[in-house]
Design a protein around this motif. Sequence first.
Motif, mmCIF file in Angstrom:
data_model
loop_
_atom_site.group_PDB
_atom_site.id
_atom_site.type_symbol
_atom_site.label_atom_id
_atom_site.label_comp_id
_atom_site.label_asym_id
_atom_site.label_seq_id
_atom_site.Cartn_x
_atom_site.Cartn_y
_atom_site.Cartn_z
ATOM 1 N N ASN A 7 0.822 -1.215 0.000
ATOM 2 C CA ASN A 7 0.000 0.000 0.000
ATOM 3 C C ASN A 7 0.854 1.262 0.000
ATOM 4 O OD1 ASN A 7 0.892 -0.484 2.554
ATOM 5 N ND2 ASN A 7 -1.008 0.056 3.573
ATOM 6 N N ASN A 8 2.050 1.143 -0.621
ATOM 7 C CA ASN A 8 2.867 2.319 -0.959
ATOM 8 C C ASN A 8 3.575 2.994 0.204
ATOM 9 O OD1 ASN A 8 3.448 3.102 -3.602
ATOM 10 N ND2 ASN A 8 1.314 3.631 -3.967
ATOM 11 N N ILE A 9 3.825 2.292 1.263
ATOM 12 C CA ILE A 9 4.622 2.858 2.354
ATOM 13 C C ILE A 9 6.091 2.581 2.067
ATOM 14 C CG2 ILE A 9 5.137 2.769 4.807
ATOM 15 C CD1 ILE A 9 2.226 1.885 5.223
ATOM 16 N N PRO A 10 6.915 3.630 1.917
ATOM 17 C CA PRO A 10 8.323 3.420 1.605
ATOM 18 C C PRO A 10 9.187 3.365 2.864
ATOM 19 C CG PRO A 10 7.812 5.733 1.371
ATOM 20 C CD PRO A 10 6.555 5.055 1.849
ATOM 21 N N TYR A 11 10.329 2.740 2.712
ATOM 22 C CA TYR A 11 11.319 2.708 3.791
ATOM 23 C C TYR A 11 12.693 2.703 3.137
ATOM 24 C CZ TYR A 11 13.927 1.392 7.916
ATOM 25 O OH TYR A 11 14.824 1.385 8.951
ATOM 26 N N HIS A 12 13.585 3.560 3.648
ATOM 27 C CA HIS A 12 14.919 3.678 3.072
ATOM 28 C C HIS A 12 15.977 3.433 4.125
ATOM 29 C CE1 HIS A 12 12.239 6.068 0.488
ATOM 30 N NE2 HIS A 12 13.017 5.662 -0.506
ATOM 31 N N ALA A 13 17.035 2.753 3.739
ATOM 32 C CA ALA A 13 18.150 2.545 4.640
ATOM 33 C C ALA A 13 18.789 3.890 4.985
ATOM 34 C CB ALA A 13 19.184 1.625 3.991
ATOM 35 N N GLU A 14 19.376 3.973 6.168
ATOM 36 C CA GLU A 14 19.986 5.225 6.605
ATOM 37 C C GLU A 14 21.058 5.711 5.632
ATOM 38 O OE1 GLU A 14 17.579 6.271 9.508
ATOM 39 O OE2 GLU A 14 19.406 7.397 9.046
ATOM 40 N N SER A 15 21.770 4.788 5.032
ATOM 41 C CA SER A 15 22.876 5.148 4.149
ATOM 42 C C SER A 15 22.423 5.881 2.884
ATOM 43 C CB SER A 15 23.664 3.898 3.760
ATOM 44 O OG SER A 15 22.816 2.964 3.109
ATOM 45 N N VAL A 16 21.137 5.763 2.548
ATOM 46 C CA VAL A 16 20.638 6.394 1.321
ATOM 47 C C VAL A 16 19.503 7.367 1.585
ATOM 48 C CG1 VAL A 16 21.295 4.351 -0.005
ATOM 49 C CG2 VAL A 16 18.918 4.615 0.745
ATOM 50 N N LYS A 17 19.072 7.468 2.824
ATOM 51 C CA LYS A 17 17.935 8.329 3.156
ATOM 52 C C LYS A 17 18.242 9.772 2.758
ATOM 53 C CE LYS A 17 15.702 6.930 6.667
ATOM 54 N NZ LYS A 17 15.279 6.598 8.040
ATOM 55 N N GLY A 18 17.266 10.389 2.081
ATOM 56 C CA GLY A 18 17.449 11.763 1.626
ATOM 57 C C GLY A 18 18.086 11.861 0.246
ATOM 58 N N ARG A 19 18.641 10.754 -0.236
ATOM 59 C CA ARG A 19 19.256 10.756 -1.575
ATOM 60 C C ARG A 19 18.518 9.840 -2.546
ATOM 61 N NH1 ARG A 19 24.231 8.779 -2.298
ATOM 62 N NH2 ARG A 19 24.081 7.285 -0.575
ATOM 63 N N PHE A 20 18.041 8.707 -2.049
ATOM 64 C CA PHE A 20 17.340 7.730 -2.882
ATOM 65 C C PHE A 20 15.859 7.733 -2.541
ATOM 66 C CE2 PHE A 20 21.072 4.500 -3.534
ATOM 67 C CZ PHE A 20 21.892 5.543 -3.956
ATOM 68 N N THR A 21 15.036 7.450 -3.549
ATOM 69 C CA THR A 21 13.594 7.368 -3.338
ATOM 70 C C THR A 21 13.032 6.169 -4.094
ATOM 71 O OG1 THR A 21 13.414 9.769 -3.127
ATOM 72 C CG2 THR A 21 11.383 8.547 -3.536
ATOM 73 N N ILE A 22 12.347 5.315 -3.366
ATOM 74 C CA ILE A 22 11.684 4.179 -4.001
ATOM 75 C C ILE A 22 10.229 4.531 -4.274
ATOM 76 C CG2 ILE A 22 11.038 3.087 -1.801
ATOM 77 C CD1 ILE A 22 11.561 0.371 -3.162
ATOM 78 N N SER A 23 9.720 4.031 -5.392
ATOM 79 C CA SER A 23 8.310 4.241 -5.720
ATOM 80 C C SER A 23 7.841 3.063 -6.570
ATOM 81 C CB SER A 23 8.111 5.569 -6.463
ATOM 82 O OG SER A 23 8.820 5.567 -7.690
#
Length: 122
Positions: A54-70
């Motif tokens: 249902n479209n809830i994203p989660y990013h590893a700390e190493s990429v947070k703010g730089r990478f975006t999953i969709s």
Amino acid sequence: QVQLVESGGGLVQAGGSLRLSCAASGRTFSSYAMGWSRQAPGKEREFVAGISRNNIPYHAESVKGRFTISRDNAKKLVYLQMNSLKPEDTAVYYCAADPDFATVLDDRSNYWGQGTQVTVSS
């Protein structure tokens, strides 16, 4: 069952951007949580990002703010937008799928693509 094919990798200079795509086959794409992981030479595979059914994203700390999953369920595609790339982001990037989001986040997905190479030059 689902088959996954990644695309969009390549060579980019540090500070640049790439967008990875993962095309999924099968009729039940929306039933899967999706994710991206990566493996650099000589290193263990590392979870990068996941997105729930249902479209809830989660990013590893190493990429947070730089990478975006969709994801686009209608097109059966998952994307990883990568900005401000660093040489340490160099790796083979794998798309992953699993019915269970926690399993994706634990980097234990049951389905994997073949990977796409991302190389970031300094």
